[in-house]
Scaffold this active site. Structure first.
Site, PDB file in Angstrom:
ATOM      1  N   GLU A 125       0.824  -1.219   0.000  1.00 11.25           N
ATOM      2  CA  GLU A 125       0.000   0.000   0.000  1.00 11.25           C
ATOM      3  C   GLU A 125       0.858   1.269   0.000  1.00 11.25           C
ATOM      4  O   GLU A 125       2.062   1.215   0.292  1.00 11.25           O
ATOM      5  CB  GLU A 125      -0.947   0.013   1.211  1.00 11.25           C
ATOM      6  N   LYS A 129      -2.674  -1.314  15.698  1.00  9.59           N
ATOM      7  CA  LYS A 129      -2.037  -0.530  16.765  1.00  9.59           C
ATOM      8  C   LYS A 129      -2.969  -0.410  17.956  1.00  9.59           C
ATOM      9  O   LYS A 129      -4.182  -0.350  17.800  1.00  9.59           O
ATOM     10  CB  LYS A 129      -1.767   0.873  16.265  1.00  9.59           C
TER      11      LYS A 129
HETATM   12  N1  PSU Z   1      -2.201   1.683  10.552  1.00  7.98           N
HETATM   13  C1  PSU Z   1      -0.904   1.978  10.655  1.00  7.98           C
HETATM   14  N2  PSU Z   1      -0.303   2.750   9.709  1.00  7.98           N
HETATM   15  C2  PSU Z   1      -1.010   3.229   8.643  1.00  7.98           C
HETATM   16  C3  PSU Z   1      -2.384   2.875   8.535  1.00  7.98           C
HETATM   17  C4  PSU Z   1      -2.934   2.113   9.511  1.00  7.98           C
HETATM   18  O1  PSU Z   1      -0.279   1.554  11.593  1.00  7.98           O
HETATM   19  O2  PSU Z   1      -0.439   3.949   7.808  1.00  7.98           O
HETATM   20  C5  PSU Z   1      -3.175   3.342   7.341  1.00  7.98           C
HETATM   21  C6  PSU Z   1      -3.508   2.148   6.440  1.00  7.98           C
HETATM   22  O3  PSU Z   1      -3.477   2.571   5.098  1.00  7.98           O
HETATM   23  C7  PSU Z   1      -4.924   1.808   6.840  1.00  7.98           C
HETATM   24  C8  PSU Z   1      -5.488   3.179   7.110  1.00  7.98           C
HETATM   25  O4  PSU Z   1      -5.657   1.149   5.831  1.00  7.98           O
HETATM   26  O5  PSU Z   1      -4.425   3.868   7.785  1.00  7.98           O
HETATM   27  C9  PSU Z   1      -6.732   3.137   7.967  1.00  7.98           C
HETATM   28  O6  PSU Z   1      -7.251   4.412   8.031  1.00  7.98           O
HETATM   29  P1  PSU Z   1      -8.732   4.658   8.581  1.00  7.98           P
HETATM   30  O7  PSU Z   1      -8.651   4.266  10.038  1.00  7.98           O
HETATM   31  O8  PSU Z   1      -8.976   6.105   8.352  1.00  7.98           O
HETATM   32  O9  PSU Z   1      -9.620   3.733   7.795  1.00  7.98           O
END
Ligand code: PSU
Ligand code: MN
Length: 307
Positions: free
Chosen positions: A28, A163
């Protein structure tokens, strides 16, 4: 470049690999634009690709450039997204048509990368961590689209869990409701990204890439619509001390609350605060675990291709 349709193109290398059934692992770009600072983000993205190549597997980093989803970014394109950083549009399922229509530079979340991987025919995807149910999610309803995507789209996500800025217990409950297998890799516990333990046990464990590949194969044979999570803990030598990280997370959450940060901005905000407070230790840990996940994803893709 081959156009799958007007909105998605594959690099020649990725297209050739897929055509002859060779293993491919997708990656990604939100982790590059929003998850890490420049230039470590670009260095990491390139190191991860090398880790995969060294195992004889083709990496496909996926992003949106000039109104098209690009599956298999060049070094220059990775550099471009890395330099854009937070200016790139963090693109999840709901955002994708808009970002394409407007010709924006988009970095793809786990969700969007799963969509593009599936369209291209890639089954294995490595990243750091998935999104999940946020703390207080029962009130805010902030639940990452990643969880729904995992129940709809047949791509295996190899990651280090989620996390503990998130509510890991509720994240696992949500995945269970969506019918998503979450399998520990050489662990009985859901990892919490920077640390190997979260306190939440997993009911499934595999110990080899072959076992992980067979789970995915069986889910396909049973016509499961969704994917799965292979939860691979950070290597012990790269794990963070849980007290240090818990304190940094608690402080970051307080800052976010005080500054009124919500929605798609919350995860990048917390990540940057945590990295600043731990003086880069969290970044080092983050880089190590992503590379470790990429190597495992390559091994699973190889095992799957052998059948
Ligand atoms: N968790 C991490 N680092 C990240 C992300 C999540 O530790 O960079 C990113 C990933 O691309 C994940 C997104 O799909 O954040 C999730 O964002 P949201 O909670 O806004 O859906
Ligand atoms: Mn959210």
């Amino acid at each position: 470049m081959k156009e799958l349709n007007q909105y998605i193109r594959l690099s020649n290398e990725v297209r050739d690999a897929l055509q002859c059934g060779a293993p491919v692992v997708s990656l990604e770009t939100t982790i590059i634009s929003h998850g890490m600072p420049y230039p470590q983000n670009v260095e990491t993205a390139l190191a991860v690709e090398d880790d995969i190549r060294r195992r004889g597997v083709i990496p496909a980093t996926i992003g949106v450039l000039d109104g098209k989803i690009a599956v298999g970014l060049s070094r220059e394109e990775i550099e471009r997204i890395g330099k854009e950083g937070l200016r790139a549009t963090k693109t999840s399922r709901r955002d994708l048509p808009y970002v394409l229509a407007k010709g924006l530079t988009g970095s793809m979340t786990v969700t969007a990368t799963m969509i593009a991987s599936h369209l291209a025919g890639i089954s294995f995807f490595a990243t750091g961590g998935i999104g999940g149910v946020h703390r207080q999610g029962e009130n805010t309803m902030d639940i990452s689209a990643d969880l729904q995507e995992l129940s709809h789209t047949p791509v295996a996500v190899i990651c280090s869990g989620a996390k503990s800025i998130l509510d890991i217990g509720r994240t696992l409950e949500y995945l269970e409701t969506g019918g998503v297998p979450v399998v520990g890799y050489q662990t009985d516990e859901m990892p919490a990204f920077y640390t190997r333990e979260s306190g939440f046990r997993l009911p499934m464990r595999v110990d080899t890439p072959e076992e992980a590949a067979s789970l995915f194969r069986i889910a396909r044979a049973l016509s499961y619509p969704g994917g799965m999570v292979v939860a691979n803990p950070v290597p012990p030598e790269d794990a963070m001390d849980s007290e240090t990280i818990d304190r940094a997370i608690a402080n970051a959450l307080e800052d976010a609350e005080r500054e009124g940060i919500t929605g798609k901005e919350i995860s990048p905000f917390l990540l940057a605060r945590i990295a600043a407070e731990t003086e880069g230790d969290s970044l080092r840990s983050n880089i190590a675990l992503v590379r470790n996940n990429a190597r495992l994803a390559a091994d699973i893709a190889l095992a799957y291709a052998k059948g």
